[in-house]
Every structure is written in structure tokens, then in C-alpha cells.
Enzyme design. Structure first.
Site, PDB file in Angstrom:
ATOM      1  N   LYS A 217      -8.460   4.352   2.586  1.00 22.88           N
ATOM      2  CA  LYS A 217      -7.442   3.623   3.368  1.00 22.88           C
ATOM      3  C   LYS A 217      -7.402   2.143   2.949  1.00 22.88           C
ATOM      4  O   LYS A 217      -6.333   1.575   2.708  1.00 22.88           O
ATOM      5  CB  LYS A 217      -7.770   3.733   4.866  1.00 22.88           C
ATOM      6  CG  LYS A 217      -7.138   2.690   5.748  1.00 22.88           C
ATOM      7  CD  LYS A 217      -5.629   2.807   5.775  1.00 22.88           C
ATOM      8  CE  LYS A 217      -4.979   1.601   6.435  1.00 22.88           C
ATOM      9  NZ  LYS A 217      -3.535   1.564   6.274  1.00 22.88           N
ATOM     10  N   CYS A 271      -1.632  -6.159   7.596  1.00 18.66           N
ATOM     11  CA  CYS A 271      -2.459  -5.291   6.738  1.00 18.66           C
ATOM     12  C   CYS A 271      -3.000  -5.986   5.491  1.00 18.66           C
ATOM     13  O   CYS A 271      -4.209  -6.119   5.314  1.00 18.66           O
ATOM     14  CB  CYS A 271      -1.642  -4.073   6.319  1.00 18.66           C
ATOM     15  SG  CYS A 271      -1.049  -3.129   7.725  1.00 18.66           S
TER      16      CYS A 271
HETATM   17  N1  SAJ Z   1       5.127  -8.503  -0.716  1.00 16.10           N
HETATM   18  C1  SAJ Z   1       5.213  -9.222  -1.913  1.00 16.10           C
HETATM   19  N2  SAJ Z   1       5.579  -8.528  -3.028  1.00 16.10           N
HETATM   20  C2  SAJ Z   1       5.868  -7.201  -3.008  1.00 16.10           C
HETATM   21  C3  SAJ Z   1       5.775  -6.494  -1.810  1.00 16.10           C
HETATM   22  C4  SAJ Z   1       5.391  -7.168  -0.668  1.00 16.10           C
HETATM   23  O1  SAJ Z   1       4.951 -10.419  -1.968  1.00 16.10           O
HETATM   24  O2  SAJ Z   1       6.206  -6.667  -4.070  1.00 16.10           O
HETATM   25  C5  SAJ Z   1       4.700  -9.198   0.497  1.00 16.10           C
HETATM   26  C6  SAJ Z   1       5.724  -9.059   1.621  1.00 16.10           C
HETATM   27  O3  SAJ Z   1       6.702 -10.049   1.541  1.00 16.10           O
HETATM   28  C7  SAJ Z   1       4.827  -9.210   2.840  1.00 16.10           C
HETATM   29  C8  SAJ Z   1       3.500  -8.560   2.409  1.00 16.10           C
HETATM   30  O4  SAJ Z   1       3.543  -8.532   0.998  1.00 16.10           O
HETATM   31  O5  SAJ Z   1       4.614 -10.570   3.125  1.00 16.10           O
HETATM   32  C9  SAJ Z   1       3.247  -7.169   2.959  1.00 16.10           C
HETATM   33  O6  SAJ Z   1       4.343  -6.350   2.685  1.00 16.10           O
HETATM   34  P1  SAJ Z   1       4.321  -4.735   2.702  1.00 16.10           P
HETATM   35  O7  SAJ Z   1       5.628  -4.269   2.239  1.00 16.10           O
HETATM   36  O8  SAJ Z   1       3.146  -4.217   1.972  1.00 16.10           O
HETATM   37  O9  SAJ Z   1       4.287  -4.403   4.247  1.00 16.10           O
HETATM   38  P2  SAJ Z   1       3.238  -3.980   5.349  1.00 16.10           P
HETATM   39  O10 SAJ Z   1       2.010  -4.848   5.319  1.00 16.10           O
HETATM   40  O11 SAJ Z   1       4.066  -3.938   6.547  1.00 16.10           O
HETATM   41  O12 SAJ Z   1       2.806  -2.451   5.034  1.00 16.10           O
HETATM   42  C10 SAJ Z   1       1.708  -2.075   4.261  1.00 16.10           C
HETATM   43  C11 SAJ Z   1       2.168  -0.900   3.406  1.00 16.10           C
HETATM   44  N3  SAJ Z   1       1.041  -0.496   2.584  1.00 16.10           N
HETATM   45  C12 SAJ Z   1       1.131  -0.099   1.312  1.00 16.10           C
HETATM   46  O13 SAJ Z   1       2.162  -0.050   0.735  1.00 16.10           O
HETATM   47  C13 SAJ Z   1      -0.124   0.310   0.650  1.00 16.10           C
HETATM   48  C14 SAJ Z   1       2.579   0.222   4.359  1.00 16.10           C
HETATM   49  O14 SAJ Z   1       2.992   1.349   3.611  1.00 16.10           O
HETATM   50  C15 SAJ Z   1       1.371   0.627   5.195  1.00 16.10           C
HETATM   51  O15 SAJ Z   1       1.743   1.622   6.087  1.00 16.10           O
HETATM   52  C16 SAJ Z   1       0.891  -0.590   5.973  1.00 16.10           C
HETATM   53  O16 SAJ Z   1       0.630  -1.675   5.073  1.00 16.10           O
HETATM   54  C17 SAJ Z   1      -0.391  -0.236   6.671  1.00 16.10           C
HETATM   55  O17 SAJ Z   1      -0.361  -0.024   7.895  1.00 16.10           O
HETATM   56  O18 SAJ Z   1      -1.417  -0.101   6.020  1.00 16.10           O
END
Ligand code: SAJ
Length: 450
Positions: A217, A271
Site C-alpha cells: 500500500k 496521501c
Molecule cells: N501531482 C503532480 N503530478 C502528477 C500527478 C499529481 O504534481 O503527475 C500532484 C497533484 O497535483 C496533487 C498530488 O500530486 O497535489 C496528489 O495527487 P494524486 O492525483 O496522486 O491524488 P491523491 O493523493 O488524491 O490520490 C492518491 C492516488 N494514489 C495513486 O495514484 C498511487 C489515489 O489513486 C489513491 O487512492 C490515493 O492516493 C490514496 O488514498 O492512497
């Protein structure tokens, strides 16, 4: 009736400890499938809102499911966690596991929840830990449950680690549709948890041991964080080399085995900024050379780097930050969300304010302004400002009328793209100076001798 039969007939009672977005999604889904669900949380106001059947959430579908479940009598909420533990055959623990200022896991909520659940635990009950936890925590919690209840884990009661994979904003659909893993304290516990999930989820369920599930996880979130750090480092290289990182990543990703994520002004949310530290907790062997820790630092650095971009833009416009007004579009940590947990906007807005700038804020979903002046619309925020800074890639920011933006901004108009939602070429075509993360000015690179 034995627990496996009660699960198949949906006659067992399910307790959910911790009613954040994970706990609520779990409670809503089980109640929707006919199970009697009892939820508990320490926050009295939240429990009252749920009990009134009038809970309001940004995630409308989840709020509606919870309100319907309360009205139909399938779900009830309380602050009395012990009563939930005493009256339910299955308890699902979804409490928060934050990290301290020193980036150490704070398991106090989980320990306290397990102590209470242990006090209510009875023979043949099943306990599931859905909170994200550092490696080894399920075994530690087994000891706590055993100590408090006097029962033996894997013999008198069952325990499994069932990490959630729900992205805030899409909780219920993710809970039902995503594949998931179950890490049993022992094989029997994993089998029983599997039986339960088969009643509600459509995704595949993979069984393993608890330690493997805990690490897997954390690996998922950490992989994403490290991948984004790589994209951010590429962005810094491209800025120096005078090319556009967007184009570089687009091309590199045409390779069938490459999937580079997107760079930006930082990484927020509940996360990604946290889980890498849970994974590292206790891993002392290689701390000096930890790529994971380094990636975290790089992702945090992007917030300061964004400030540098604003200062560069203002410098070129011959303006002093302390006498400038800056418009910020977007404060939530990701697009389409009202969540500001660990959002890069907090540091960035507060830093600009501390440098003496005046800051206008607009976000279509968030009420938070971090000390800036909240505006009702994008153009109200942008009017008479010296620099426009975009921190979240909300859809509506991609369709700004750039001619109008230029007209209403102080001259010369400039935009800093913390998220790249505006085309640099379009901005240039209307005479706006554009500074984006990962967008360099053309240079001729000569190879240095060293
Ligand atoms: N971000 C970037 N570049 C990217 C993608 C995201 O800078 O290419 C930034 C976003 O702007 C944001 C952060 O990262 O600030 C997090 O974004 P995220 O899309 O990963 O969103 P979360 O944190 O809501 O969701 C994550 C996801 N995990 C993974 O993809 C491994 C989601 O699928 C999970 O369900 C969630 O964490 C979780 O609960 O673990």
C-alpha cells in the site's frame, strides 16, 4: 450463527471506527448492500450531522448514500466507540495515522482505537485495519487487541490489514471497483476478510500476509511521489536547457514502457506527502541514500521554486514584490477538489504575504484563502494585479479569456504557471509574459569540460 454464514446472509453487524472519507465510504457501501452498520467518531459535530440525516460533503454521492442509509435505519453514528465494538461482529478501523513534525508516524489514534475495540472484542469477531500504517503495525495491533481482550489472534478472533485505495472525491466508486489486497494476520483471517469484501466489491481481491500488504500500500503512493519528483527534476533541467518539459515528457511517454508523471508547484493531499514517511519509518539501513526521502524533499522544494518564478517574473516586469499584488488561482491540492490538505498553496500564499505582497485568491471549490483576499470569480481576482499565479489545474482555468486577462492586469501582464493549464504560445500571442514550471528560455548549450 457462525460469522461466515452471517457474512453471506448480510446479517452480521459491521462497526466502522473513524468517519473520515474512507470510513464514510466503507459505511455507505456496506449499508447500501443491506448490512447493519454502526459508525463512531470522536468529532461530536460530525456525528450530529450524520445522525440528522443531513450530512453535507463535497462528494455529493457519498453524502447522499450516508443520508439515505441513516434514514433507512441501516446506518447510525455515535461517539461511543466501545458500544460499537461491543455490538458488532466485524469492526473496520479507518482512523487517521498522521506524521509528526519530525516526519515520524503518529499511531496514537490507531492504538487508542484498538484498545477500545479490544475492550469490546468477543470470540470469533473480525477486525480489519484500513488505515495506512507503517510496516509491522498490524502485528503490533494484534498484540494490543490480545492484551486488552484476553483473546488470542488467529484463534479466538481474526485480524487483517485491508488498505484502502480510494481517491478523495471518488471514494465510493473506488471502494467498489478498484482491485484490492488483503493482508491477513494469518490465512484464516485473510479468508474471512475476503469473504466479506466479496459481498460488496467488484474489483479483484488479492490475498497476502499483513506485512506485505502494509508495504505494498505504501509503495503505491510512494511510487507516485517518486515519479512526480523525477518529473520535477526533469522540469528543473528543462528550465536550464531552454526546452519545454511538457514536450519532453509527451515524447518520452510515447515509449510503451515509460510513464512519467507531471511536474508542478508541489505535491499535496492526504496521501503522497505522508505515505513515503510511513514506509521509511523504522528503515534505518539506507537513510543516507534514500531516494524516497530525496524525492520528498525535491517535491517540497518545488513550492520555493514557484516563489522564485514569481520573483523572476516580477523582476523582469521591474516590480518589487513588496509593492505588488498577486492573483492566485486555485488553492486545493488537486483539480476538481475542495481539499486543501498539505496543499502547496498554503506555503506559497503565506510566503508571498510574508514578502509584503498583497494576494488575491480565487478557487471555485475552496473557502480557504490562507490569509489572502478571497475573490468571487477569476477575473475579480486577476484585475489590477501584477502577476497571475496558477496553483491548481481546475478545468475552468484552462479556458480563461487571455485577452481580457491582459487588459485587466497591471502592465506588463505576466502569468506564472505552477500547473501548466495555459498554453505559453497563446499567452505570448496576446502579449502576456508566461513563466511555467519546466519551461525554459531557449539557450545554446555547450558541453562543459568537467
Ligand atoms: N501531482 C503532480 N503530478 C502528477 C500527478 C499529481 O504534481 O503527475 C500532484 C497533484 O497535483 C496533487 C498530488 O500530486 O497535489 C496528489 O495527487 P494524486 O492525483 O496522486 O491524488 P491523491 O493523493 O488524491 O490520490 C492518491 C492516488 N494514489 C495513486 O495514484 C498511487 C489515489 O489513486 C489513491 O487512492 C490515493 O492516493 C490514496 O488514498 O492512497
Amino acid at each position: 450463527m457462525k460469522l461466515p454464514d452471517a457474512i453471506s446472509k448480510h446479517t452480521c453487524k459491521i462497526g466502522v471506527v473513524g468517519l473520515g472519507h474512507v470510513g464514510l465510504a466503507v459505511a455507505a457501501t456496506f449499508a447500501d448492500r443491506g448490512f447493519a452498520v454502526s459508525g463512531c467518531d470522536l468529532i461530536r459535530g460530525l456525528v450530529q450531522n450524520i445522525s440528522s440525516g443531513n450530512l453535507k460533503l463535497f462528494e455529493l454521492e457519498l453524502a447522499e448514500m450516508i443520508n439515505n442509509a441513516v434514514k433507512s435505519g441501516k446506518f447510525s453514528a455515535t461517539t461511543d466507540c466501545l458500544n460499537v465494538a461491543k455490538t458488532c461482529e466485524i469492526t473496520i478501523i479507518c482512523v487517521q495515522t498522521p506524521i509528526s513534525r519530525k516526519k515520524q508516524p503518529d499511531l496514537s489514534f490507531l492504538r487508542s482505537a484498538c484498545e477500545t475495540v479490544g475492550n469490546g472484542l468477543r470470540y470469533e469477531n473480525l477486525v480489519l485495519i484500513m488505515s495506512s500504517v507503517p510496516p509491522g503495525t498490524t502485528t503490533e495491533m494484534a498484540r494490543t487487541l490480545e492484551k486488552v481482550s484476553g483473546l488470542s489472534c488467529g484463534k479466538d478472533f481474526w485480524l487483517a490489514c485491508c488498505p484502502e485505495r480510494l481517491a478523495p472525491g471518488n471514494s465510493v466508486r473506488d471502494f467498489i471497483n478498484n482491485d484490492r489486497m488483503i493482508g491477513g494476520f494469518d490465512a484464516q483471517s485473510a479468508k474471512l476478510a475476503n469473504r466479506l469484501f466479496h459481498e460488496v466489491v467488484r474489483g479483484k481481491v488479492f490475498l497476502t500476509d499483513s506485512l506485505t500488504a502494509e508495504i505494498a500500500k505504501l509503495a503505491e503512493n510512494t511510487f507516485r511521489d517518486v515519479n512526480i519528483a523525477f518529473a520535477n527534476e526533469l522540469a528543473l533541467i528543462c528550465e536550464q536547457d531552454g526546452v519545454d518539459v511538457q514536450e519532453v515528457i509527451k515524447l518520452a511517454n510515447t515509449h510503451p514502457r515509460v510513464n512519467i508523471h507531471g511536474p508542478g508547484c508541489g505535491v499535496g493531499g492526504p496521501c503522497l506527502p505522508k505515505k513515503p514517511y510511513l514506509l521509511l519509518a523504522g528503515a534505518k539501513r539506507h537513510t543516507k541514500h534514500s531516494m524516497i526521502r530525496c524525492s520528498r524533499r525535491l517535491n517540497s522544494f518545488m513550492e520555493s521554486h514557484t516563489i522564485s518564478k514569481v520573483l523572476t517574473a516580477l523582476g523582469i516586469a521591474k516590480k518589487n514584490v513588496s509593492r505588488s499584488r498577486i492573483s492566485v488561482l486555485g488553492v486545493s491540492y488537486k483539480k476538481g477538489s475542495d481539499d486543501v490538505t498539505n496543499a502547496p498553496s498554503k506555503f506559497i500564499v503565506q510566503k508571498l504575504l510574508s514578502l509584503g505582497a498583497k494576494v488575491n485568491i480565487y478557487d471555485p471549490f475552496c473557502v480557504e484563502a490562507f490569509g489572502g483576499k478571497k475573490c468571487e470569480g477569476p477575473y475579480e481576482a486577476i484585475a489590477k494585479t501584477d502577476c497571475l499565479l496558477i496553483l491548481t489545474d481546475h478545468k475552468e482555468f484552462g479556458s480563461l479569456d487571455l485577452k481580457r486577462v491582459k487588459e485587466i492586469m497591471n502592465k506588463p501582464a505576466c502569468i506564472v504557471g505552477g500547473r501548466r493549464v495555459i498554453s505559453p504560445a497563446e499567452a505570448a500571442s496576446v502579449g502576456i509574459m508566461y513563466f511555467g514550471i519546466g519551461l525554459g528560455k531557449k539557450v545554446t548549450r555547450t558541453r562543459s569540460k568537467d
